[in-house]
Write a protein that holds these residues in place. Structure first.
Motif, short mmCIF file in Angstrom:
data_model
loop_
_atom_site.label_atom_id
_atom_site.label_comp_id
_atom_site.label_asym_id
_atom_site.label_seq_id
_atom_site.Cartn_x
_atom_site.Cartn_y
_atom_site.Cartn_z
N GLU A 1 19.37 87.56 28.04
CA GLU A 1 19.20 88.74 27.20
C GLU A 1 19.40 89.94 28.11
OE1 GLU A 1 15.93 91.09 24.39
OE2 GLU A 1 15.63 88.96 24.86
N ILE A 2 20.36 90.81 27.75
CA ILE A 2 20.71 91.90 28.65
C ILE A 2 20.78 93.23 27.91
CG2 ILE A 2 22.10 90.31 30.04
CD1 ILE A 2 24.57 91.97 28.96
N ASP A 3 20.63 94.30 28.69
CA ASP A 3 20.86 95.65 28.18
C ASP A 3 22.37 95.85 28.05
OD1 ASP A 3 21.41 98.60 28.37
OD2 ASP A 3 19.23 98.68 28.47
N GLU A 4 22.79 96.40 26.93
CA GLU A 4 24.22 96.56 26.65
C GLU A 4 24.94 97.38 27.71
OE1 GLU A 4 27.04 97.87 22.86
OE2 GLU A 4 24.88 98.26 22.83
N TYR B 1 28.35 91.91 17.72
CA TYR B 1 27.52 91.11 18.60
C TYR B 1 26.20 90.72 17.93
CZ TYR B 1 30.55 92.94 22.33
OH TYR B 1 31.62 93.28 23.12
N VAL B 2 25.67 89.58 18.33
CA VAL B 2 24.28 89.24 18.01
C VAL B 2 23.38 90.16 18.82
CG1 VAL B 2 22.49 87.48 18.30
CG2 VAL B 2 24.74 86.84 17.43
N ARG B 3 22.35 90.67 18.19
CA ARG B 3 21.37 91.50 18.88
C ARG B 3 19.97 90.93 18.67
NH1 ARG B 3 23.51 96.13 20.91
NH2 ARG B 3 25.61 96.65 20.15
N THR B 4 19.17 91.02 19.73
CA THR B 4 17.80 90.54 19.64
C THR B 4 16.95 91.56 18.88
OG1 THR B 4 17.07 91.63 21.68
CG2 THR B 4 18.10 89.45 21.89
N ALA B 5 15.69 91.21 18.67
CA ALA B 5 14.78 92.13 17.97
C ALA B 5 14.62 93.44 18.72
CB ALA B 5 13.42 91.46 17.78
N GLY C 1 17.73 82.46 20.62
CA GLY C 1 17.86 83.84 21.07
C GLY C 1 16.56 84.63 21.13
N ILE C 2 15.41 83.93 21.06
CA ILE C 2 14.12 84.64 21.14
C ILE C 2 13.33 84.16 22.36
CG2 ILE C 2 13.97 85.14 18.67
CD1 ILE C 2 12.01 82.77 18.43
N HIS C 3 14.06 83.78 23.42
CA HIS C 3 13.39 83.18 24.57
C HIS C 3 12.48 84.15 25.32
CE1 HIS C 3 17.67 84.13 25.47
NE2 HIS C 3 17.13 84.84 26.43
N LEU C 4 12.71 85.45 25.19
CA LEU C 4 11.81 86.40 25.85
C LEU C 4 10.39 86.25 25.33
CD1 LEU C 4 11.04 88.84 27.58
CD2 LEU C 4 11.92 90.32 25.76
N SER C 5 10.21 86.32 24.02
CA SER C 5 8.87 86.23 23.45
C SER C 5 8.33 84.80 23.51
CB SER C 5 8.87 86.74 22.00
OG SER C 5 9.89 86.14 21.24
N GLU C 6 9.22 83.80 23.43
CA GLU C 6 8.75 82.42 23.55
C GLU C 6 8.26 82.14 24.97
OE1 GLU C 6 11.12 79.88 20.19
OE2 GLU C 6 12.22 80.38 22.00
N LYS C 7 8.89 82.77 25.96
CA LYS C 7 8.42 82.59 27.33
C LYS C 7 7.06 83.26 27.53
CE LYS C 7 11.62 82.17 30.40
NZ LYS C 7 12.73 82.44 31.36
N VAL C 8 6.85 84.38 26.86
CA VAL C 8 5.53 85.02 26.89
C VAL C 8 4.49 84.07 26.30
CG1 VAL C 8 4.13 86.90 25.94
CG2 VAL C 8 6.42 87.37 26.82
N SER C 9 4.82 83.41 25.20
CA SER C 9 3.91 82.44 24.59
C SER C 9 3.56 81.33 25.57
CB SER C 9 4.55 81.81 23.34
OG SER C 9 4.74 82.76 22.33
#
Length: 208
Positions: A110-113, A141-145, A73-81
């Motif tokens: 990952e979406i805006d609620e 719900y699970v929420r990202t950082a 669930g942290i693919h946003l920051s991992e994709k930045v890496s």
């Protein structure tokens, strides 16, 4: 370094060598806490603008080294890496490498609620099964950082995942997807006997 058990094993090996003079950062709170617990100092990920090399795990990897990185669930920051790295290296068991990405692994958004309804309508039109990821710890719900939601999308197979990913990534309210296309440069995998199998991305220079 990203998240996952195989990245943790790499960290444990690095901790044995005290004179490497490496600057290490991670978008994963779990990886950061583990590294600090074994004496590896971590610098602020948000201050980084370039990585010589990034190590990460994955849930599924195809023969072209495209990956699904959905469960953490942290693919946003991992994709930045991955985008900031000269080399983006996946560490994973050999059985996660298949010709086509495993349909058992979701394409995670990952979406805006505020856009749950419209996005679920689009997912239905694309013939994708979906569910909002629920927490195992609380009734919610699970929420990202960043406070966003995760929607796990499933198909009978991922033969057309590139098209689906492009379509979904363009939707208003979609922050990031867990499909990593043309980002992995090297995969180091291991079989049940511990033998290492190396896969390198083949570059089609005619398309550059």
């Amino acid at each position: 370094m990203g998240g996952g058990s195989n990245v943790a094993k790499l960290a444990a090996e690095l901790a044995k060598h005290k004179n490497l003079h490496l600057t290490i950062c991670t978008p994963s709170e779990v990886t950061q806490n583990y590294c600090e617990s074994i004496g590896i100092p971590i610098t602020d990920f948000n201050q980084a603008s370039h990585f010589d090399i990034a190590f990460d795990g994955c849930d599924s990897l195809d023969s072209n080294l495209n990956a699904l990185k959905s469960n953490g669930g942290i693919h946003l920051s991992e994709k930045v890496s991955a985008e900031l790295a000269d080399e983006y290296v996946i560490l994973a068991p050999l059985q996660r490498v298949t010709k086509i990405l495993s349909p058992d692994i979701p394409l995670t958004l990952e979406i805006d609620e505020k856009v749950i309804g419209p996005i679920q309508k689009q997912l239905n039109e694309l013939k994708l099964r979906s569910k909002i990821r629920m927490s195992n710890d609380i009734a919610g719900y699970v929420r990202t950082a960043s406070g966003n939601l995760l929607i796990d999308c499933y198909a009978d197979n991922w033969g057309n995942i590139s098209f689906l990913n492009d379509s979904l990534a363009k939707l208003n309210g979609v922050i990031a997807t867990s499909f990593f296309e043309n980002l992995v440069t090297l995969a180091l995998t291991f079989d049940t006997d511990g033998k290492i199998h190396k896969f390198e991305r083949k570059i089609d220079y005619d398309k550059i």
